[in-house]
Design an enzyme around this catalytic site. Structure first.
Site, PDB file in Angstrom:
ATOM      1  N   CYS A 159      -2.727  -2.674 -15.314  1.00 38.32           N
ATOM      2  CA  CYS A 159      -2.805  -1.604 -14.316  1.00 38.32           C
ATOM      3  C   CYS A 159      -1.944  -1.890 -13.087  1.00 38.32           C
ATOM      4  CB  CYS A 159      -4.246  -1.331 -13.908  1.00 38.32           C
ATOM      5  SG  CYS A 159      -5.031  -2.732 -13.115  1.00 38.32           S
ATOM      6  N   ARG A 180     -13.038   0.597  -9.896  1.00 43.20           N
ATOM      7  CA  ARG A 180     -12.945  -0.770  -9.360  1.00 43.20           C
ATOM      8  C   ARG A 180     -13.821  -0.888  -8.121  1.00 43.20           C
ATOM      9  NH1 ARG A 180      -7.288  -3.285  -7.596  1.00 43.20           N
ATOM     10  NH2 ARG A 180      -7.594  -1.967  -5.770  1.00 43.20           N
ATOM     11  N   ASN A 233       0.301  -6.904  -9.913  1.00 45.60           N
ATOM     12  CA  ASN A 233       0.733  -6.938  -8.507  1.00 45.60           C
ATOM     13  C   ASN A 233       0.260  -8.237  -7.860  1.00 45.60           C
ATOM     14  OD1 ASN A 233       1.391  -4.340  -9.130  1.00 45.60           O
ATOM     15  ND2 ASN A 233      -0.216  -3.382  -7.919  1.00 45.60           N
ATOM     16  N   ASP A 234      -1.020  -8.529  -8.043  1.00 44.99           N
ATOM     17  CA  ASP A 234      -1.540  -9.766  -7.467  1.00 44.99           C
ATOM     18  C   ASP A 234      -1.241 -10.967  -8.353  1.00 44.99           C
ATOM     19  OD1 ASP A 234      -2.753  -9.371  -4.917  1.00 44.99           O
ATOM     20  OD2 ASP A 234      -4.154  -8.030  -5.913  1.00 44.99           O
ATOM     21  N   GLU A 259      -6.093 -11.091 -12.336  1.00 46.34           N
ATOM     22  CA  GLU A 259      -5.030 -11.094 -11.326  1.00 46.34           C
ATOM     23  C   GLU A 259      -4.937 -12.421 -10.587  1.00 46.34           C
ATOM     24  OE1 GLU A 259      -5.718  -7.840  -8.561  1.00 46.34           O
ATOM     25  OE2 GLU A 259      -7.848  -8.252  -8.443  1.00 46.34           O
ATOM     26  N   ARG A 316       3.063 -10.878  -1.847  1.00 48.36           N
ATOM     27  CA  ARG A 316       3.554  -9.602  -2.374  1.00 48.36           C
ATOM     28  C   ARG A 316       4.120  -8.695  -1.288  1.00 48.36           C
ATOM     29  NH1 ARG A 316      -1.884  -6.623  -4.676  1.00 48.36           N
ATOM     30  NH2 ARG A 316      -0.931  -4.628  -4.197  1.00 48.36           N
ATOM     31  N   HIS A 341       0.824  -1.211   0.000  1.00 47.96           N
ATOM     32  CA  HIS A 341       0.000   0.000   0.000  1.00 47.96           C
ATOM     33  C   HIS A 341       0.864   1.270   0.000  1.00 47.96           C
ATOM     34  CE1 HIS A 341      -3.686   2.212   1.232  1.00 47.96           C
ATOM     35  NE2 HIS A 341      -2.824   2.986   1.846  1.00 47.96           N
TER      36      HIS A 341
HETATM   37  C1  PEP Z   1      -2.905  -5.440  -8.975  1.00 47.80           C
HETATM   38  O1  PEP Z   1      -3.141  -6.406  -8.229  1.00 47.80           O
HETATM   39  O2  PEP Z   1      -2.051  -5.452  -9.892  1.00 47.80           O
HETATM   40  C2  PEP Z   1      -3.618  -4.160  -8.771  1.00 47.80           C
HETATM   41  C3  PEP Z   1      -3.462  -3.162  -9.608  1.00 47.80           C
HETATM   42  O3  PEP Z   1      -4.441  -4.063  -7.702  1.00 47.80           O
HETATM   43  P1  PEP Z   1      -3.969  -3.762  -6.199  1.00 47.80           P
HETATM   44  O4  PEP Z   1      -2.515  -3.415  -6.236  1.00 47.80           O
HETATM   45  O5  PEP Z   1      -4.832  -2.667  -5.714  1.00 47.80           O
HETATM   46  O6  PEP Z   1      -4.237  -5.071  -5.531  1.00 47.80           O
HETATM   47 MG    MG Z   2      -4.899  -6.486  -7.010  1.00 46.40          MG
END
Ligand code: PEP
Ligand code: MG
Length: 484
Positions: free
Chosen positions: A458, A271, A397-398, A374, A408, A159
């Site tokens: 994203c 989202r 990211n996920d 994801e 992560r 975060h």
């Molecule tokens: C991701 O998982 O790549 C994403 C953009 O969502 P977040 O980082 O909010 O989980």
């Molecule tokens: Mg995510």
């Protein structure tokens, strides 16, 4: 981008500074919280913290540790652990989720005992040095005034990194912070900040769309002013942090309306609330789970609490209708309003949200529905999912953590958590191929697209200049960057 600045130690220890007595610190914190709870955006949060501070249980816990012979700072730490453990055992989900607030209150006491104001002011230009920064900590930081951040724990997709990057602040996680003292001049080197100009240029030269990620209406405005073609990820959970209760449907409608207005007809990808995993809101507790990242997260949480999803969908649909009435030209070539579902694994999840949307807003509501890709399940079923979706956005990211089975946020598996590993590259390629070959039935909001649906990215990887070439070669239609 590299930056240097004087270190501001977030978690100082007794050896760094003189220690105040608990009573003296208690009085200071009480006075500061009383002041902070009087006005401002986070007044409700501070007032809840004040109540917690004044709860006799807190003082009794510290007194009993002092009576057992502990030093004052140790006593405060032990009392904090003891009360947090009690909260973890409470049956009531709401109360259980207040454990972050307990930690915050104790952190303030600790800070005050270390000889400074309970909420120490962070001098402009500082580099914050910390073992870890939690979502609740980030609410205390003015990102526009600091130079950088060094954290021993966390990952590039935690975060605090996402927020720091959104503000263009260099951050380094997994850093060795041992031996850094308050005021030492330290350097932060972050290749993900400052390199986005190259990414933007390459993506534009390839004729693809440059979107931005945003977590507030101000960030939407800034991104559009900086030339973004739209918002590829509007993280609604960020809108709801720092509050004492969930915004009402009307408040949400006004927020989405404002964000759509700020986009001026360019796409806004909203989202749905993505909580669970490492994200929670104090008023929306997630039950304690052994594996939260594999638990009631994202769309699963929403489907388990349909009233939340319905409220959000109704608010988005109402905002979309208002904007369409005010600016019909923005809808001439399709709708700019896109709803995106987090953490999807099955076609059934998409169908259930679509039927919810139809139930609250009718079949002709001017909103497209797409998903975050994801999870490995979404990649492997991308063909079936593409037949039900208006767009895909790959959340690397996920996706990386689930494909590589590497948390992560866990620096000890950081070398495995590699968004450019062959496995993740293959997952991206499979998703793009499935999206582009999808056969979609036509719908009242989007005409039939015989040649498939658009697919973007994203995750933070979209902003990484070292990945741009292969991401472009994989055929992605848009890149949503953490900052333009
Ligand atoms: C991701 O998982 O790549 C994403 C953009 O969502 P977040 O980082 O909010 O989980
Ligand atoms: Mg995510």
């Amino acid at each position: 981008m590299k930056c240097t600045g004087p270190a501001f130690l977030w978690n100082r220890t007794a050896s760094d500074v003189a220690v105040r007595s608990f009573d003296e610190a208690f009085g200071l914190v009480r006075a500061e919280l009383a002041l902070a709870s009087g006005s401002g955006d986070a007044a409700e949060v501070f007032s809840a913290h004040l109540e917690m501070l004044e709860d006799p249980m807190l003082r009794e816990a510290v007194d009993s540790e002092l009576a057992a012979g502990k030093q004052p700072l140790e006593a405060v730490d032990a009392a904090c652990s003891c009360i947090c453990a009690m909260f973890a055992d409470i049956d009531d989900e709401y109360l259980r989720a207040r454990v972050d607030d307990v930690r915050d209150v104790f952190a303030r006491l600790r800070e005050a005992m270390c000889g400074e104001s309970a909420v120490r002011e962070i001098p402009a230009g500082s580099v914050i040095v910390s073992t870890e920064l939690l979502p609740s900590d980030t609410a205390r930081i003015d990102f526009s005034s600091i130079s950088g951040i060094l954290c021993a724990r966390g990952s590039v997709t935690s975060h605090v990194c996402i927020i720091a990057h959104a503000h263009g602040v260099p951050i380094r996680v997994g850093a060795d912070i041992s031996g850094i003292r308050e005021g030492d001049i330290v350097e932060v080197d972050d290749p993900l900040v400052g390199g986005t100009a190259n990414v933007v240029a390459q993506v534009r030269a390839a004729g693809r769309r440059v979107y931005a990620n945003a977590g507030s209406v101000e960030e939407v405005r800034a991104a559009i002013a900086a030339g973004a073609d739209g918002i590829g990820l509007f993280r609604t959970e960020f809108l709801f942090i720092g509050r004492e209760c969930m915004p009402s449907e009307d408040e949400q409608r006004a927020l989405y309306r404002e964000a759509l207005g700020a986009c001026g007809g360019k796409p806004l990808t909203i989202r749905l609330l993505d909580i669970g995993g490492d994200k929670s809101l104090p008023y929306l507790p997630v039950p304690a789970e052994d594996n939260p990242f594999l638990g009631l997260r994202g769309i699963r949480f929403l489907l388990a609490h349909p009233e939340l999803a319905e409220t959000q969908l109704r608010a988005i649909a109402a905002a979309a209708c208002e904007v369409r009435d005010a600016h019909p030209d923005w809808f001439a070539f399709g709708t700019p309003v896109r709803v995106m579902l987090p953490m999807v694994c099955t076609v059934d999840e998409v169908r259930r949200v679509r039927s919810m949307l139809a139930g609250v807003a009718g079949e002709t509501c001017p909103v497209e529905v797409g998903i975050m890709v994801e999870t490995p399940a979404a990649v492997l079923c991308a063909q079936e999912l593409a037949a039900e979706c208006d767009f895909f956005s790959i959340g690397t990211n996920d996706l990386t953590q689930y494909v590589m089975a590497a948390d992560r946020g866990n620096a000890s598996v950081g070398s495995l958590y590699d968004a450019q590993s062959p496995a993740v590259r293959r997952a991206v390629a499979l998703t793009v191929a499935a999206a582009h070959s999808a056969v979609r039935p036509s719908s009242p909001v989007s005409a039939a697209r015989p040649s498939g649906i658009p697919v973007g990215i994203c995750g933070e990887l979209a902003s990484d200049p070292s990945a741009t070439s292969w991401l472009l070669a994989s055929g992605l239609d848009s890149f949503s960057l953490s900052r333009l």
